[in-house]
Write a protein that holds these residues in place. Sequence first.
Motif, PDB file in Angstrom:
ATOM      1  N   LYS A   1     -36.051 -37.748  12.354  1.00  0.00           N
ATOM      2  CA  LYS A   1     -35.175 -38.698  11.627  1.00  0.00           C
ATOM      3  C   LYS A   1     -34.593 -37.776  10.627  1.00  0.00           C
ATOM      4  O   LYS A   1     -33.288 -37.804  10.356  1.00  0.00           O
ATOM      5  N   ARG A   2     -35.186 -36.937   9.827  1.00  0.00           N
ATOM      6  CA  ARG A   2     -34.730 -35.723   9.114  1.00  0.00           C
ATOM      7  C   ARG A   2     -33.545 -35.035   9.686  1.00  0.00           C
ATOM      8  O   ARG A   2     -32.478 -34.643   9.166  1.00  0.00           O
ATOM      9  N   TRP A   3     -33.772 -34.485  10.746  1.00  0.00           N
ATOM     10  CA  TRP A   3     -33.237 -33.376  11.533  1.00  0.00           C
ATOM     11  C   TRP A   3     -32.007 -34.220  11.818  1.00  0.00           C
ATOM     12  O   TRP A   3     -30.809 -33.671  12.137  1.00  0.00           O
ATOM     13  N   LEU A   4     -31.968 -35.595  12.267  1.00  0.00           N
ATOM     14  CA  LEU A   4     -30.538 -36.195  12.623  1.00  0.00           C
ATOM     15  C   LEU A   4     -29.671 -36.383  11.549  1.00  0.00           C
ATOM     16  O   LEU A   4     -28.672 -36.112  11.678  1.00  0.00           O
ATOM     17  N   LYS A   5     -30.037 -36.688  10.315  1.00  0.00           N
ATOM     18  CA  LYS A   5     -29.424 -36.545   9.114  1.00  0.00           C
ATOM     19  C   LYS A   5     -28.761 -34.982   8.908  1.00  0.00           C
ATOM     20  O   LYS A   5     -27.732 -34.966   8.624  1.00  0.00           O
TER      21      LYS A   5
ATOM     22  N   LEU B   1     -27.207 -44.119  12.979  1.00  0.00           N
ATOM     23  CA  LEU B   1     -28.191 -44.054  13.798  1.00  0.00           C
ATOM     24  C   LEU B   1     -29.719 -43.688  13.444  1.00  0.00           C
ATOM     25  O   LEU B   1     -30.574 -44.532  13.585  1.00  0.00           O
ATOM     26  N   SER B   2     -29.818 -42.800  12.749  1.00  0.00           N
ATOM     27  CA  SER B   2     -30.917 -42.382  11.882  1.00  0.00           C
ATOM     28  C   SER B   2     -31.593 -43.283  11.046  1.00  0.00           C
ATOM     29  O   SER B   2     -32.754 -43.680  10.785  1.00  0.00           O
ATOM     30  N   SER B   3     -30.503 -43.835  10.298  1.00  0.00           N
ATOM     31  CA  SER B   3     -30.816 -44.896   9.226  1.00  0.00           C
ATOM     32  C   SER B   3     -31.316 -46.394   9.759  1.00  0.00           C
ATOM     33  O   SER B   3     -32.027 -46.992   9.135  1.00  0.00           O
ATOM     34  N   TRP B   4     -30.355 -46.919  10.695  1.00  0.00           N
ATOM     35  CA  TRP B   4     -30.522 -48.317  11.133  1.00  0.00           C
ATOM     36  C   TRP B   4     -31.021 -48.263  12.458  1.00  0.00           C
ATOM     37  O   TRP B   4     -31.584 -49.592  12.584  1.00  0.00           O
ATOM     38  N   VAL B   5     -31.149 -47.456  13.325  1.00  0.00           N
ATOM     39  CA  VAL B   5     -31.699 -47.610  14.447  1.00  0.00           C
ATOM     40  C   VAL B   5     -32.941 -46.771  15.051  1.00  0.00           C
ATOM     41  O   VAL B   5     -33.683 -47.243  15.851  1.00  0.00           O
ATOM     42  N   TYR B   6     -33.013 -45.594  14.560  1.00  0.00           N
ATOM     43  CA  TYR B   6     -34.264 -44.841  14.925  1.00  0.00           C
ATOM     44  C   TYR B   6     -35.524 -45.225  14.987  1.00  0.00           C
ATOM     45  O   TYR B   6     -36.293 -45.047  15.896  1.00  0.00           O
ATOM     46  N   ASP B   7     -35.895 -46.080  14.135  1.00  0.00           N
ATOM     47  CA  ASP B   7     -37.260 -46.564  13.798  1.00  0.00           C
ATOM     48  C   ASP B   7     -37.568 -47.560  14.887  1.00  0.00           C
ATOM     49  O   ASP B   7     -38.565 -47.682  15.410  1.00  0.00           O
ATOM     50  N   ALA B   8     -36.556 -48.221  15.419  1.00  0.00           N
ATOM     51  CA  ALA B   8     -36.537 -49.345  16.499  1.00  0.00           C
ATOM     52  C   ALA B   8     -36.650 -48.524  17.717  1.00  0.00           C
ATOM     53  O   ALA B   8     -37.363 -49.219  18.696  1.00  0.00           O
ATOM     54  N   ALA B   9     -35.942 -47.419  18.040  1.00  0.00           N
ATOM     55  CA  ALA B   9     -35.647 -46.840  19.224  1.00  0.00           C
ATOM     56  C   ALA B   9     -35.572 -45.255  19.212  1.00  0.00           C
ATOM     57  O   ALA B   9     -34.475 -44.778  19.484  1.00  0.00           O
ATOM     58  N   PRO B  10     -36.422 -44.666  18.761  1.00  0.00           N
ATOM     59  CA  PRO B  10     -36.374 -43.509  18.378  1.00  0.00           C
ATOM     60  C   PRO B  10     -36.229 -42.615  19.469  1.00  0.00           C
ATOM     61  O   PRO B  10     -35.212 -41.632  19.498  1.00  0.00           O
ATOM     62  N   GLU B  11     -36.823 -42.794  20.959  1.00  0.00           N
ATOM     63  CA  GLU B  11     -36.574 -41.913  22.047  1.00  0.00           C
ATOM     64  C   GLU B  11     -34.891 -42.359  22.642  1.00  0.00           C
ATOM     65  O   GLU B  11     -34.387 -41.272  22.858  1.00  0.00           O
ATOM     66  N   ALA B  12     -34.542 -43.514  22.388  1.00  0.00           N
ATOM     67  CA  ALA B  12     -33.210 -43.854  22.736  1.00  0.00           C
ATOM     68  C   ALA B  12     -32.147 -42.943  21.822  1.00  0.00           C
ATOM     69  O   ALA B  12     -31.162 -42.312  22.418  1.00  0.00           O
ATOM     70  N   VAL B  13     -32.289 -43.057  20.559  1.00  0.00           N
ATOM     71  CA  VAL B  13     -31.322 -42.509  19.641  1.00  0.00           C
ATOM     72  C   VAL B  13     -31.567 -40.963  20.287  1.00  0.00           C
ATOM     73  O   VAL B  13     -30.448 -40.355  20.056  1.00  0.00           O
ATOM     74  N   ARG B  14     -32.826 -40.291  20.300  1.00  0.00           N
ATOM     75  CA  ARG B  14     -32.852 -38.952  20.339  1.00  0.00           C
ATOM     76  C   ARG B  14     -32.127 -38.540  21.550  1.00  0.00           C
ATOM     77  O   ARG B  14     -31.257 -37.467  21.527  1.00  0.00           O
TER      78      ARG B  14
ATOM     79  N   PRO C   1     -39.171 -34.913  22.745  1.00  0.00           N
ATOM     80  CA  PRO C   1     -39.816 -36.462  22.089  1.00  0.00           C
ATOM     81  C   PRO C   1     -40.609 -36.090  20.904  1.00  0.00           C
ATOM     82  O   PRO C   1     -41.135 -35.094  20.828  1.00  0.00           O
ATOM     83  N   ALA C   2     -40.425 -36.897  20.090  1.00  0.00           N
ATOM     84  CA  ALA C   2     -41.345 -36.831  18.802  1.00  0.00           C
ATOM     85  C   ALA C   2     -42.647 -37.183  19.107  1.00  0.00           C
ATOM     86  O   ALA C   2     -43.186 -37.892  20.134  1.00  0.00           O
ATOM     87  N   ASN C   3     -43.604 -36.742  18.491  1.00  0.00           N
ATOM     88  CA  ASN C   3     -44.887 -36.752  18.676  1.00  0.00           C
ATOM     89  C   ASN C   3     -45.269 -38.078  18.568  1.00  0.00           C
ATOM     90  O   ASN C   3     -45.047 -38.776  17.226  1.00  0.00           O
TER      91      ASN C   3
ATOM     92  N   GLN D   1     -49.763 -48.969  15.738  1.00  0.00           N
ATOM     93  CA  GLN D   1     -49.807 -49.765  16.853  1.00  0.00           C
ATOM     94  C   GLN D   1     -48.224 -50.530  16.840  1.00  0.00           C
ATOM     95  O   GLN D   1     -47.808 -50.900  17.912  1.00  0.00           O
ATOM     96  N   GLU D   2     -47.541 -50.789  15.903  1.00  0.00           N
ATOM     97  CA  GLU D   2     -46.662 -51.630  15.862  1.00  0.00           C
ATOM     98  C   GLU D   2     -45.127 -50.948  15.671  1.00  0.00           C
ATOM     99  O   GLU D   2     -43.942 -51.112  15.594  1.00  0.00           O
ATOM    100  N   GLY D   3     -45.416 -49.427  15.977  1.00  0.00           N
ATOM    101  CA  GLY D   3     -44.277 -48.453  16.307  1.00  0.00           C
ATOM    102  C   GLY D   3     -43.712 -48.175  14.849  1.00  0.00           C
ATOM    103  O   GLY D   3     -42.687 -47.671  14.596  1.00  0.00           O
ATOM    104  N   ILE D   4     -44.492 -48.492  13.608  1.00  0.00           N
ATOM    105  CA  ILE D   4     -43.943 -47.876  12.266  1.00  0.00           C
ATOM    106  C   ILE D   4     -44.662 -46.752  12.085  1.00  0.00           C
ATOM    107  O   ILE D   4     -45.759 -46.479  12.209  1.00  0.00           O
TER     108      ILE D   4
END
Length: 150
Positions: A8-12, A80-93, A137-139, A145-148
């Motif tokens: 997420k930091r690297w996306l920024k 994308l890093s701010s609004w979408v990455y947490d919900a779909a990290p692999e798709a954004v990456r 991909p991220a580790n 469990q909730e993807g958070i």
Amino acid sequence: MASHAAHKRWLKFSALVIGFFGPALTLGTIPATNELARLGLDILTWPVDGFPSYASEEIRFLSALTGGFLVGWGVTIWLLSSWVYDAAPEAVRRSVLYGALAWFFVDSFGSITSGHWPNALWNVLVLLLIIGPMWRPANPTSFNQEGIHS
């Protein structure tokens, strides 16, 4: 392997790298402020010899278009890093990775076929700056469990 937070930091960071070139090129549209864009283009078309001069209306117009595209691409990655990455990290990456690779191959091909092959070498450096640890991909253990992010 990089963590979710590191990606997420690297996306920024990627957004800033890409977006930096936009204002520099846009300022190239104004004769009084075009030296940074002119020098940058001179370096990219090695050797540094004063060419191109940024005197033509066509190059200033292309600079305006390119500057706008780069700012837009940078803002898109930032959001994308701010609004979408947490919900779909692999798709954004993957989206950023494939977008950067598409830019790299098309820009490098055009640089080589137009006789400005040194720019293709610079493109390798910029590609590495944009992608960084996002080649992989991220580790997955950086999520609960909730993807958070934990």
